[in-house]
Motif scaffolding. Structure first.
Motif, PDB file in Angstrom:
ATOM      1  N   GLY A  86      31.176  44.657  45.157  1.00 20.60           N
ATOM      2  CA  GLY A  86      30.400  43.709  45.951  1.00 20.60           C
ATOM      3  C   GLY A  86      30.337  42.336  45.302  1.00 20.60           C
ATOM      4  N   ILE A  87      30.274  42.314  43.972  1.00 22.24           N
ATOM      5  CA  ILE A  87      30.268  41.034  43.257  1.00 22.24           C
ATOM      6  C   ILE A  87      31.610  40.331  43.427  1.00 22.24           C
ATOM      7  CG2 ILE A  87      30.072  39.938  40.992  1.00 22.24           C
ATOM      8  CD1 ILE A  87      28.181  42.184  40.182  1.00 22.24           C
ATOM      9  N   VAL A  88      32.696  41.096  43.409  1.00 19.88           N
ATOM     10  CA  VAL A  88      34.030  40.521  43.636  1.00 19.88           C
ATOM     11  C   VAL A  88      34.102  39.893  45.029  1.00 19.88           C
ATOM     12  CG1 VAL A  88      36.482  41.030  43.895  1.00 19.88           C
ATOM     13  CG2 VAL A  88      35.185  42.095  42.047  1.00 19.88           C
ATOM     14  N   LEU A  89      33.595  40.611  46.027  1.00 21.25           N
ATOM     15  CA  LEU A  89      33.601  40.084  47.397  1.00 21.25           C
ATOM     16  C   LEU A  89      32.764  38.821  47.496  1.00 21.25           C
ATOM     17  CD1 LEU A  89      34.252  40.296  50.409  1.00 21.25           C
ATOM     18  CD2 LEU A  89      32.256  41.797  50.658  1.00 21.25           C
TER      19      LEU A  89
ATOM     20  N   ILE B  46      38.411  43.348  37.230  1.00 20.70           N
ATOM     21  CA  ILE B  46      38.868  44.200  36.128  1.00 20.70           C
ATOM     22  C   ILE B  46      37.867  45.325  35.889  1.00 20.70           C
ATOM     23  CG2 ILE B  46      39.319  44.282  33.645  1.00 20.70           C
ATOM     24  CD1 ILE B  46      40.377  41.407  33.882  1.00 20.70           C
ATOM     25  N   LEU B  47      36.578  44.970  35.867  1.00 17.11           N
ATOM     26  CA  LEU B  47      35.531  45.973  35.676  1.00 17.11           C
ATOM     27  C   LEU B  47      35.495  46.965  36.836  1.00 17.11           C
ATOM     28  CD1 LEU B  47      32.639  43.693  34.344  1.00 17.11           C
ATOM     29  CD2 LEU B  47      34.098  45.247  33.023  1.00 17.11           C
ATOM     30  N   HIS B  48      35.732  46.469  38.040  1.00 12.29           N
ATOM     31  CA  HIS B  48      35.718  47.330  39.226  1.00 12.29           C
ATOM     32  C   HIS B  48      36.872  48.337  39.188  1.00 12.29           C
ATOM     33  CE1 HIS B  48      34.999  48.685  43.260  1.00 12.29           C
ATOM     34  NE2 HIS B  48      36.138  48.200  43.720  1.00 12.29           N
ATOM     35  N   VAL B  49      38.054  47.853  38.865  1.00 12.97           N
ATOM     36  CA  VAL B  49      39.214  48.739  38.768  1.00 12.97           C
ATOM     37  C   VAL B  49      38.996  49.780  37.669  1.00 12.97           C
ATOM     38  CG1 VAL B  49      41.663  48.851  38.154  1.00 12.97           C
ATOM     39  CG2 VAL B  49      40.851  47.068  39.712  1.00 12.97           C
ATOM     40  N   ALA B  50      38.434  49.344  36.530  1.00 15.85           N
ATOM     41  CA  ALA B  50      38.163  50.274  35.429  1.00 15.85           C
ATOM     42  C   ALA B  50      37.143  51.329  35.851  1.00 15.85           C
ATOM     43  CB  ALA B  50      37.653  49.504  34.216  1.00 15.85           C
ATOM     44  N   ARG B  51      36.105  50.912  36.552  1.00 15.27           N
ATOM     45  CA  ARG B  51      35.079  51.863  37.002  1.00 15.27           C
ATOM     46  C   ARG B  51      35.664  52.897  37.948  1.00 15.27           C
ATOM     47  NH1 ARG B  51      33.417  54.121  41.419  1.00 15.27           N
ATOM     48  NH2 ARG B  51      33.535  52.112  42.513  1.00 15.27           N
ATOM     49  N   VAL B  52      36.485  52.448  38.901  1.00 14.20           N
ATOM     50  CA  VAL B  52      37.108  53.368  39.858  1.00 14.20           C
ATOM     51  C   VAL B  52      38.032  54.346  39.131  1.00 14.20           C
ATOM     52  CG1 VAL B  52      38.666  53.542  41.830  1.00 14.20           C
ATOM     53  CG2 VAL B  52      36.936  51.743  41.783  1.00 14.20           C
ATOM     54  N   TYR B  53      38.773  53.841  38.165  1.00 10.36           N
ATOM     55  CA  TYR B  53      39.705  54.706  37.428  1.00 10.36           C
ATOM     56  C   TYR B  53      38.958  55.775  36.631  1.00 10.36           C
ATOM     57  CZ  TYR B  53      43.293  56.234  34.171  1.00 10.36           C
ATOM     58  OH  TYR B  53      44.153  57.008  33.431  1.00 10.36           O
TER      59      TYR B  53
ATOM     60  N   SER C  85      32.931  22.981  40.373  1.00  9.34           N
ATOM     61  CA  SER C  85      32.456  23.865  39.313  1.00  9.34           C
ATOM     62  C   SER C  85      32.184  25.266  39.843  1.00  9.34           C
ATOM     63  CB  SER C  85      31.180  23.290  38.688  1.00  9.34           C
ATOM     64  OG  SER C  85      31.438  22.052  38.045  1.00  9.34           O
ATOM     65  N   VAL C  86      31.581  25.343  41.028  1.00  9.40           N
ATOM     66  CA  VAL C  86      31.334  26.656  41.642  1.00  9.40           C
ATOM     67  C   VAL C  86      32.652  27.355  41.924  1.00  9.40           C
ATOM     68  CG1 VAL C  86      30.434  27.842  43.691  1.00  9.40           C
ATOM     69  CG2 VAL C  86      29.098  26.024  42.613  1.00  9.40           C
ATOM     70  N   HIS C  87      33.637  26.597  42.410  1.00 10.67           N
ATOM     71  CA  HIS C  87      34.960  27.163  42.694  1.00 10.67           C
ATOM     72  C   HIS C  87      35.600  27.690  41.410  1.00 10.67           C
ATOM     73  CE1 HIS C  87      38.401  27.670  45.363  1.00 10.67           C
ATOM     74  NE2 HIS C  87      39.186  27.232  44.385  1.00 10.67           N
ATOM     75  N   ARG C  88      35.482  26.923  40.358  1.00  6.02           N
ATOM     76  CA  ARG C  88      36.105  27.300  39.083  1.00  6.02           C
ATOM     77  C   ARG C  88      35.425  28.511  38.464  1.00  6.02           C
ATOM     78  NH1 ARG C  88      36.701  23.227  33.877  1.00  6.02           N
ATOM     79  NH2 ARG C  88      37.770  24.688  32.470  1.00  6.02           N
ATOM     80  N   TRP C  89      34.112  28.504  38.396  1.00  3.49           N
ATOM     81  CA  TRP C  89      33.401  29.592  37.736  1.00  3.49           C
ATOM     82  C   TRP C  89      33.368  30.860  38.579  1.00  3.49           C
ATOM     83  CZ3 TRP C  89      33.004  29.444  32.824  1.00  3.49           C
ATOM     84  CH2 TRP C  89      32.891  28.214  32.157  1.00  3.49           C
ATOM     85  N   SER C  90      33.352  30.722  39.899  1.00  6.69           N
ATOM     86  CA  SER C  90      33.407  31.925  40.737  1.00  6.69           C
ATOM     87  C   SER C  90      34.772  32.588  40.644  1.00  6.69           C
ATOM     88  CB  SER C  90      33.071  31.584  42.195  1.00  6.69           C
ATOM     89  OG  SER C  90      33.989  30.654  42.743  1.00  6.69           O
ATOM     90  N   SER C  91      35.820  31.798  40.392  1.00  5.62           N
ATOM     91  CA  SER C  91      37.147  32.392  40.190  1.00  5.62           C
ATOM     92  C   SER C  91      37.176  33.200  38.899  1.00  5.62           C
ATOM     93  CB  SER C  91      38.221  31.304  40.152  1.00  5.62           C
ATOM     94  OG  SER C  91      38.080  30.480  39.012  1.00  5.62           O
ATOM     95  N   ALA C  92      36.509  32.676  37.860  1.00  2.47           N
ATOM     96  CA  ALA C  92      36.431  33.411  36.598  1.00  2.47           C
ATOM     97  C   ALA C  92      35.630  34.697  36.777  1.00  2.47           C
ATOM     98  CB  ALA C  92      35.798  32.533  35.518  1.00  2.47           C
ATOM     99  N   ALA C  93      34.524  34.601  37.523  1.00  3.22           N
ATOM    100  CA  ALA C  93      33.699  35.787  37.788  1.00  3.22           C
ATOM    101  C   ALA C  93      34.477  36.821  38.591  1.00  3.22           C
ATOM    102  CB  ALA C  93      32.425  35.378  38.529  1.00  3.22           C
ATOM    103  N   MET C  94      35.249  36.352  39.561  1.00  2.00           N
ATOM    104  CA  MET C  94      36.037  37.253  40.388  1.00  2.00           C
ATOM    105  C   MET C  94      37.072  38.002  39.550  1.00  2.00           C
ATOM    106  SD  MET C  94      38.211  36.266  43.804  1.00  2.00           S
ATOM    107  CE  MET C  94      39.158  37.490  44.705  1.00  2.00           C
ATOM    108  N   ALA C  95      37.744  37.294  38.648  1.00  2.00           N
ATOM    109  CA  ALA C  95      38.739  37.930  37.788  1.00  2.00           C
ATOM    110  C   ALA C  95      38.094  38.948  36.852  1.00  2.00           C
ATOM    111  CB  ALA C  95      39.479  36.866  36.975  1.00  2.00           C
TER     112      ALA C  95
END
Length: 226
Positions: free
Chosen positions: A46-49, A106-113, A92-102
């Motif tokens: 949800g955070i990624v979305l 990674i955390l989401h994929v790790a959790r699912v795995y 700044s929001v665009h830049r930092w939200s891209s970092a948050a998304m990345a």
């Protein structure tokens, strides 16, 4: 004034509800069963979305002032940062939200795995998620070069030269891919145009389609077990 506004909003709601039944849709979504094992670690998707939605909103705003040419790209970014009202905040929001998304993908994929969410019958959900993670990486690579300063230029030159290593395995393929990415032998206006087109059109459209598939399957199959 407030009374008239409330009456109008009530009329608009009733008119839409009668035709589209939004309330029934909302009730169906909110009534979905959530398993007892779900915890905060299941919120990464949800955070990624949310980060992606911030990317879309701020990215659209940035395209109003950004000029995708090698001559004006850098200066247009400076105009956004220094002269446009709230431009520094939007970028700044665009830049930092891209970092948050990345980070959170990674955390989401790790959790699912680690919770086995990729197992049968959720293989398609897992594959679509991995493709979305790959698209996120490409988002970062293409967006990083758009300011077209010295760092962005050399980053673009290095990244687009990577496929050339394939020539040792498949002669000619590497140079072909480099030429296709750059739009020529060297980094030029054609390269920036391709990066901008991929970043603002192809990738967002692909992401929306995959997100729709991803969430429809999750909606159908439910959240995976622990």
């Amino acid at each position: 004034v407030w009374t008239k506004s409330l009456l109008f909003m009530g009329f608009l709601y009733d008119w839409c509800e009668e035709r589209f039944e939004f309330q029934a849709i909302a009730d169906d979504i909110l009534a979905k069963f959530v398993p007892a094992h779900v915890n905060i670690f299941y919120c990464f998707g949800g955070i990624v979305l949310t980060s992606f939605l911030f990317q879309v909103a701020t990215g659209f705003a940035l395209t109003i002032y950004y000029r995708p040419t090698v001559v004006e790209a850098y200066s247009s970014v400076q105009v956004i940062l220094l002269q446009t009202s709230l431009g520094w905040l939007i970028r700044s929001v665009h830049r930092w939200s891209s970092a948050a998304m990345a980070l959170f993908i990674i955390l989401h994929v790790a959790r699912v795995y680690f919770t086995g969410g990729f197992k049968k019958p959720r293989e398609v959900t897992w594959i679509s998620g991995l493709v979305l993670a790959l698209i996120t990486l490409v988002f970062g690579v293409t967006g990083y070069s758009l300011p077209w300063d010295k760092v962005a230029y050399w980053a673009c030159k290095i990244v687009t030269s990577i496929p050339e290593a394939l020539d040792s395995l498949f002669p000619g393929i590497g140079k072909f891919l480099v030429s296709a990415l750059r739009g020529g032998v060297s980094v030029s206006q054609y390269t920036l145009t391709r990066l901008y087109s991929v970043h603002t059109f192809f990738l967002p459209l692909s992401t929306l389609v995959l997100l729709l598939v991803h969430f429809l399957i999750i909606r159908k199959q439910g959240i995976s077990g622990p």
